[in-house]
Design an enzyme around this catalytic site. Structure first.
Site, PDB file in Angstrom:
ATOM      1  N   ASP A 210      74.373  26.775  54.446  1.00 35.86           N
ATOM      2  CA  ASP A 210      74.055  25.522  53.500  1.00 35.86           C
ATOM      3  C   ASP A 210      74.749  24.308  54.022  1.00 35.86           C
ATOM      4  O   ASP A 210      75.960  24.314  54.747  1.00 35.86           O
ATOM      5  CB  ASP A 210      74.495  25.578  52.232  1.00 35.86           C
TER       6      ASP A 210
ATOM      7  N   ASP B  71      62.076  20.925  58.866  1.00 34.28           N
ATOM      8  CA  ASP B  71      61.822  22.269  58.612  1.00 34.28           C
ATOM      9  C   ASP B  71      62.481  22.791  57.474  1.00 34.28           C
ATOM     10  O   ASP B  71      63.434  22.342  56.554  1.00 34.28           O
ATOM     11  CB  ASP B  71      62.617  23.173  59.630  1.00 34.28           C
TER      12      ASP B  71
ATOM     13  N   GLY C  55      64.283  23.243  51.154  1.00 34.98           N
ATOM     14  CA  GLY C  55      65.684  23.673  50.697  1.00 34.98           C
ATOM     15  C   GLY C  55      66.461  22.564  50.353  1.00 34.98           C
ATOM     16  O   GLY C  55      67.829  22.804  50.101  1.00 34.98           O
TER      17      GLY C  55
ATOM     18  N   GLU D  22      57.578  20.790  56.024  1.00 44.04           N
ATOM     19  CA  GLU D  22      57.125  22.000  56.098  1.00 44.04           C
ATOM     20  C   GLU D  22      57.561  22.474  54.521  1.00 44.04           C
ATOM     21  O   GLU D  22      58.735  22.792  54.108  1.00 44.04           O
ATOM     22  CB  GLU D  22      57.813  23.040  56.990  1.00 44.04           C
TER      23      GLU D  22
ATOM     24  N   ASP E  15      55.777  30.112  62.882  1.00 47.12           N
ATOM     25  CA  ASP E  15      56.395  31.078  61.776  1.00 47.12           C
ATOM     26  C   ASP E  15      55.159  31.866  61.602  1.00 47.12           C
ATOM     27  O   ASP E  15      55.114  33.173  61.508  1.00 47.12           O
ATOM     28  CB  ASP E  15      56.770  30.240  60.540  1.00 47.12           C
TER      29      ASP E  15
END
Length: 261
Positions: free
Chosen positions: A11, A42, A46, A67, A151
């Protein structure tokens, strides 16, 4: 301000002003000194869209794509539901939240087209309003369309497009609005360079852009026909006869297995 978890990397505290400053400085360095002019954010879910917006503001790239890979909604039969409006709106809301200047990978279009071609259900390629069912049906100029990436396909193959349907997919993204992207593997390793190049040249020659308009002329189980800017017509599917859908003054520019442009 928190985002989704990803176990493959540590993180980073993007709320820390030192992290924001030093990461922005590094991004500006690789832009001015190395020559990069765009970013790929990317696993953008997150971290908060506010963080992406901050880095966009601090670095001002020529192009940026995020993404946001979330699963489609599925029915009890295991197939994607026809209506994926909620899925594509997650993408458009992210674009809006980061300020509107970034794009997002159109995972909705990938998933719908993948299901449509595999199951012989090309009726999926028209939404309830008569337009494209993916992100390109809502915000054309903020959608990056693709067949596969590192991916989904390539060496990882988490969600690969069926190899025998790949060119039909390229017909769709290279004739339709949005920003189409081509994966290295298909162009150089799969022997598809000539076919893909023909489609790219048709797009360029006819001035098809991210903001181009689509008129869907047919969306049957075995036939999809669409006119883009009324300059080119793309036909996908095993049905040979398109009937009266194609004006007599149009000529074949390229064709292949279950497609004609």
């Amino acid at each position: 301000m928190a985002g989704a978890d990803f176990n493959g990397a540590p993180d980073i505290d993007h709320l820390n002003t030192r992290v924001q400053r030093e990461l922005s400085d590094w991004m500006n360095w690789i832009k001015t000194e190395i020559g990069f002019d765009g970013w790929r954010f990317d696993f953008a879910k997150g971290y908060s869209p506010d963080i992406t917006k901050l880095y966009m503001r601090n670095t001002r790239p020529e192009f940026a794509v995020g993404e946001i890979w979330n699963p489609l909604s599925y029915g009890s039969d295991g197939k994607p539901n026809y209506d994926q409006d909620g899925h594509r709106r997650e993408l458009t809301e992210w674009v809006k939240a980061v300020g509107g200047s970034a794009t997002a990978f159109d995972f909705t279009t990938k998933g719908i087209l993948q299901a449509a071609l595999v199951e012989g259900e090309l009726w999926r390629l028209k939404d309830s309003n008569g337009g494209p069912p993916g992100m390109i049906g809502l915000v054309l100029e903020n959608a990056v369309t693709f067949v596969d990436n590192h991916d989904t396909g390539s060496t990882q193959k988490h969600w690969p497009f069926p190899s025998d349907k790949v060119m039909q997919r390229y017909v769709y993204i290279l004739t339709h609005p949005g920003f189409p992207s081509i994966i290295y593997d298909h162009f150089f390793d799969w022997g598809l360079k000539e076919e893909i190049s023909k489609l790219a040249m048709i797009r360029i020659k006819n001035g098809i852009r991210a903001s181009s308009t689509v008129r869907i002329l047919a969306s049957d189980p075995d036939l999809y026909v669409a006119a883009i800017d009324d300059k080119i017509i793309a036909k996908i599917g095993p049905r040979y006869e398109a009937g009266h859908l194609v004006p007599t003054n149009f000529r074949i520019a390229t064709c292949g297995n279950d497609y004609v442009v």
